[in-house]
Design an enzyme around this catalytic site. Structure first.
Site, PDB file in Angstrom:
ATOM      1  N   ARG A 111       0.749  -1.534   0.332  1.00 48.27           N
ATOM      2  CA  ARG A 111      -0.364  -0.414   0.048  1.00 48.27           C
ATOM      3  C   ARG A 111       0.665   1.459  -0.093  1.00 48.27           C
ATOM      4  O   ARG A 111       0.377   1.711  -0.868  1.00 48.27           O
ATOM      5  CB  ARG A 111      -1.093  -0.484   0.921  1.00 48.27           C
ATOM      6  CG  ARG A 111      -2.556  -0.172   0.530  1.00 48.27           C
ATOM      7  CD  ARG A 111      -3.610  -0.243   1.950  1.00 48.27           C
ATOM      8  NE  ARG A 111      -3.138  -0.854   3.685  1.00 48.27           N
ATOM      9  CZ  ARG A 111      -3.654  -1.884   3.984  1.00 48.27           C
ATOM     10  NH1 ARG A 111      -4.013  -3.120   2.675  1.00 48.27           N
ATOM     11  NH2 ARG A 111      -2.629  -2.902   4.274  1.00 48.27           N
ATOM     12  N   CYS A 120      -0.492 -15.034  -1.966  1.00 49.34           N
ATOM     13  CA  CYS A 120      -0.384 -14.988  -1.437  1.00 49.34           C
ATOM     14  C   CYS A 120      -0.799 -16.233  -0.149  1.00 49.34           C
ATOM     15  O   CYS A 120      -0.847 -17.055   0.356  1.00 49.34           O
ATOM     16  CB  CYS A 120      -1.488 -14.656   0.757  1.00 49.34           C
ATOM     17  SG  CYS A 120      -3.099 -14.282  -0.262  1.00 49.34           S
ATOM     18  N   PHE A 150     -10.121  -7.437  -6.912  1.00 44.32           N
ATOM     19  CA  PHE A 150      -9.638  -8.263  -5.577  1.00 44.32           C
ATOM     20  C   PHE A 150      -9.192  -7.400  -4.567  1.00 44.32           C
ATOM     21  O   PHE A 150      -8.456  -6.873  -3.815  1.00 44.32           O
ATOM     22  CB  PHE A 150      -8.811  -8.692  -5.358  1.00 44.32           C
ATOM     23  CG  PHE A 150      -9.023  -9.916  -6.921  1.00 44.32           C
ATOM     24  CD1 PHE A 150      -9.831 -11.272  -6.360  1.00 44.32           C
ATOM     25  CD2 PHE A 150      -7.940 -10.477  -7.419  1.00 44.32           C
ATOM     26  CE1 PHE A 150      -9.184 -12.623  -7.342  1.00 44.32           C
ATOM     27  CE2 PHE A 150      -7.705 -11.303  -8.855  1.00 44.32           C
ATOM     28  CZ  PHE A 150      -8.889 -12.381  -7.870  1.00 44.32           C
ATOM     29  N   ASP A 178      -5.208  -8.943  -6.408  1.00 38.74           N
ATOM     30  CA  ASP A 178      -4.060  -9.201  -4.784  1.00 38.74           C
ATOM     31  C   ASP A 178      -5.581 -10.352  -4.626  1.00 38.74           C
ATOM     32  O   ASP A 178      -6.311 -10.044  -3.616  1.00 38.74           O
ATOM     33  CB  ASP A 178      -4.949  -7.965  -4.213  1.00 38.74           C
ATOM     34  CG  ASP A 178      -3.994  -8.540  -2.519  1.00 38.74           C
ATOM     35  OD1 ASP A 178      -3.139  -9.580  -2.545  1.00 38.74           O
ATOM     36  OD2 ASP A 178      -4.230  -8.064  -1.417  1.00 38.74           O
ATOM     37  N   ASP A 194     -14.550  -6.499  -6.948  1.00 33.05           N
ATOM     38  CA  ASP A 194     -15.142  -7.501  -5.171  1.00 33.05           C
ATOM     39  C   ASP A 194     -15.971  -8.608  -5.335  1.00 33.05           C
ATOM     40  O   ASP A 194     -16.787  -8.381  -5.872  1.00 33.05           O
ATOM     41  CB  ASP A 194     -14.342  -6.984  -4.005  1.00 33.05           C
ATOM     42  CG  ASP A 194     -13.919  -7.921  -3.326  1.00 33.05           C
ATOM     43  OD1 ASP A 194     -12.492  -7.884  -2.714  1.00 33.05           O
ATOM     44  OD2 ASP A 194     -14.400  -8.994  -2.542  1.00 33.05           O
ATOM     45  N   SER A 195     -15.650  -9.732  -5.142  1.00 32.32           N
ATOM     46  CA  SER A 195     -17.403 -10.517  -4.986  1.00 32.32           C
ATOM     47  C   SER A 195     -17.809  -9.997  -3.609  1.00 32.32           C
ATOM     48  O   SER A 195     -19.207 -10.750  -3.408  1.00 32.32           O
ATOM     49  CB  SER A 195     -16.445 -11.488  -4.824  1.00 32.32           C
ATOM     50  OG  SER A 195     -16.033 -12.878  -3.912  1.00 32.32           O
TER      51      SER A 195
HETATM   52  N1  SAH Z   1      -5.927  -5.535  -1.504  1.00 39.89           N
HETATM   53  C1  SAH Z   1      -7.298  -6.239  -0.235  1.00 39.89           C
HETATM   54  C2  SAH Z   1      -7.022  -7.442   0.170  1.00 39.89           C
HETATM   55  C3  SAH Z   1      -7.866  -8.402  -1.201  1.00 39.89           C
HETATM   56  S1  SAH Z   1      -8.429  -9.721  -0.481  1.00 39.89           S
HETATM   57  C4  SAH Z   1      -6.844  -5.164   0.483  1.00 39.89           C
HETATM   58  O1  SAH Z   1      -5.938  -4.775   0.842  1.00 39.89           O
HETATM   59  O2  SAH Z   1      -7.648  -5.037   2.073  1.00 39.89           O
HETATM   60  C5  SAH Z   1      -9.202 -11.138  -1.742  1.00 39.89           C
HETATM   61  C6  SAH Z   1     -10.506 -10.192  -1.831  1.00 39.89           C
HETATM   62  O3  SAH Z   1     -10.856 -11.259  -2.732  1.00 39.89           O
HETATM   63  C7  SAH Z   1     -11.449 -10.088  -0.758  1.00 39.89           C
HETATM   64  O4  SAH Z   1     -12.262  -8.927  -0.884  1.00 39.89           O
HETATM   65  C8  SAH Z   1     -12.215 -11.431  -1.040  1.00 39.89           C
HETATM   66  O5  SAH Z   1     -13.692 -11.351  -1.043  1.00 39.89           O
HETATM   67  C9  SAH Z   1     -12.253 -10.936  -2.423  1.00 39.89           C
HETATM   68  N2  SAH Z   1     -12.373 -11.931  -3.683  1.00 39.89           N
HETATM   69  C10 SAH Z   1     -12.224 -13.730  -3.548  1.00 39.89           C
HETATM   70  N3  SAH Z   1     -12.522 -13.951  -4.259  1.00 39.89           N
HETATM   71  C11 SAH Z   1     -13.066 -13.957  -5.235  1.00 39.89           C
HETATM   72  C12 SAH Z   1     -13.630 -14.092  -7.234  1.00 39.89           C
HETATM   73  N4  SAH Z   1     -13.101 -14.848  -7.231  1.00 39.89           N
HETATM   74  N5  SAH Z   1     -13.321 -12.077  -7.356  1.00 39.89           N
HETATM   75  C13 SAH Z   1     -14.002 -11.250  -7.123  1.00 39.89           C
HETATM   76  N6  SAH Z   1     -13.076 -10.732  -6.030  1.00 39.89           N
HETATM   77  C14 SAH Z   1     -13.179 -12.145  -5.134  1.00 39.89           C
END
Ligand code: SAH
Length: 400
Positions: A214, A344, A232, A304, A254-255
């Site tokens: 970040r 991750c 994500f 991410d 995001d989902s």
């Molecule tokens: N970059 C963010 C953290 C991301 S964590 C931060 O710094 O706060 C991963 C995220 O992916 C989660 O919010 C989860 O809801 C989302 N997610 C998981 N599978 C997904 C998909 N297939 N499509 C969209 N979002 C997804």
């Protein structure tokens, strides 16, 4: 005190201070565990009966013993936990004096020599996660130590991580001490305002492990003027960092609609009231394909995703997933475009991840160069004896 005797040849990892003893390493016939309660501290001995280490025992877990000390004269009781907790906190003193960062991890389990225990600070509050039975049984000791050492306004437990099932434990959440936490806890990270939902938020409420990434997004000149796709996005913190750094626009995908619902409040908390941000609920795999079909391009794309590989057996499927999204992202970028891509999954190591991104670039028929490397920040340390603790890796790539 109960004791387990290891099978011949299975003592080497213990001697090298790896903190886990798997069930298969134990000679059950020779061990004395009849009077041992789950979660009790026991001795671990080699085939000749020689003392190796002490750790807590869980008959319901494949990781039968988690090792706490290699010293026979170091009794593990409330005072022991207190000293270890105090040390872990003291190692973050350099971070605690920074008024611009008031949320970070205080205890990173095995990697802070406190197996199974995670403690995160969010402003005046703490969130505790007990990942194992051995920590469940000392919870009150842990809470008392945290209260004495840090005087937090409140301590909340978020022991609802999936790994507890492997320990034979159910999920537990609730207030452990002090004032109830607000629905959104206000804290700061590198000067950026954060709003953390300790009740429904992911992990202990927020992705503290992405602080260094970040910061890159918050400060790197290449982010300025860019139309950013934040895939994500969770609550949109990368997007906020990009906006504060002078990006032109941000699209969060995001989902989780609950996560996207937090974006506006987070933008407003950072005085980004009129910034052009779009929030797209949906599956990133599908949304990226849709953009490709629409010939929509971006100047910077952040990927991410959540952990794709939860075990060794899932590595192949995970790499296919990583390749797919990286390929799509590279196709949506113009020359000069920036890709920030993360994994991750501890089972997908940094070398393999780089190969996957390379494979994606080949299939997308683009050339790209790596201009930055990301990892988990210093408050998520990796103990050298426990390489499994390294999980987060990321690349900043520039399309040539
Ligand atoms: N970059 C963010 C953290 C991301 S964590 C931060 O710094 O706060 C991963 C995220 O992916 C989660 O919010 C989860 O809801 C989302 N997610 C998981 N599978 C997904 C998909 N297939 N499509 C969209 N979002 C997804």
């Amino acid at each position: 005190m109960g004791q387990v005797i290891l099978k011949k040849g299975r003592d080497e990892p213990v001697r090298r201070h790896h903190p886990w003893v798997f069930s298969g390493a134990i000679d059950t016939r020779r061990s004395s565990i009849d009077d041992v309660q789950p979660g009790d501290v026991i001795d671990v001995r080699d085939v000749g009966g020689g003392f190796l280490a002490q750790g807590y025992y869980n008959p319901h877990s494949q990781i039968r013993v988690r090792l706490l000390t290699w010293d026979q004269n170091d009794p593990v009781g409330p005072a022991w936990w207190r000293v270890r907790i105090a040390r872990s906190i003291a190692r973050r003193d350099w971070l605690a004096t920074d008024p611009d960062t008031t949320c970070y991890r205080l205890i990173n389990a095995e990697n802070d020599e406190l197996p199974g225990l995670v403690v995160d600070r969010y402003g005046d509050y703490l969130v505790v996660q007990a990942l194992t039975l051995g920590v469940d049984v000392v919870k009150q000791t842990v809470v008392q130590a945290l209260v004495d050492l840090l005087q937090p306004a409140g301590i909340y437990e978020r022991s609802d991580a999936g790994v507890r099932e492997l320990e034979g434990l159910a999920d537990v959440s609730g207030l452990l001490y002090g004032k109830a936490l607000p629905d959104l806890v206000e804290c700061r990270e590198n000067g950026m305002a954060l709003l953390v939902d300790p009740y429904q938020g992911h992990k202990t409420g927020f992705y503290l492990d992405q602080r260094d990434s970040r910061r890159w997004i918050l400060t790197h000149p290449l982010v300025q003027g860019k139309r950013v796709l934040n895939a994500f996005s969770y609550s949109g913190s990368f997007g906020v960092a990009a906006a504060l750094n002078g990006a032109e626009s941000v699209t969060n995908v995001d989902s989780s609609e609950a996560a996207l619902d937090l974006v506006t409040a987070l933008m407003n908390a950072n005085k980004l009231h009129d910034f052009p941000v779009e929030n797209v609920p949906g599956d990133v795999f599908e949304v990226l394909r849709y953009y490709r079909e629409m010939e929509q391009t971006f100047d910077a794309i952040i990927l991410d995703p959540p952990k794709f590989a939860h075990s060794r057996g899932q590595i192949d499927a995970a790499t296919r997933g990583y390749k797919d999204i990286n390929l799509l992202a590279l196709e949506l970028l113009e020359p000069g475009g920036l890709l920030l891509t993360f994994s991750c999954s501890s089972h997908v190591d940094a070398d393999l991840f780089q190969k996957v991104v390379f494979g994606a670039s080949e299939d997308a028929a683009v050339h790209a160069q790596i201009i930055g490397w990301f990892a988990q920040p210093a408050d998520h340390p990796v103990l050298l004896t426990f390489p499994e603790g390294r999980y987060l890796k990321g690349l900043a790539c520039l399309v040539t």
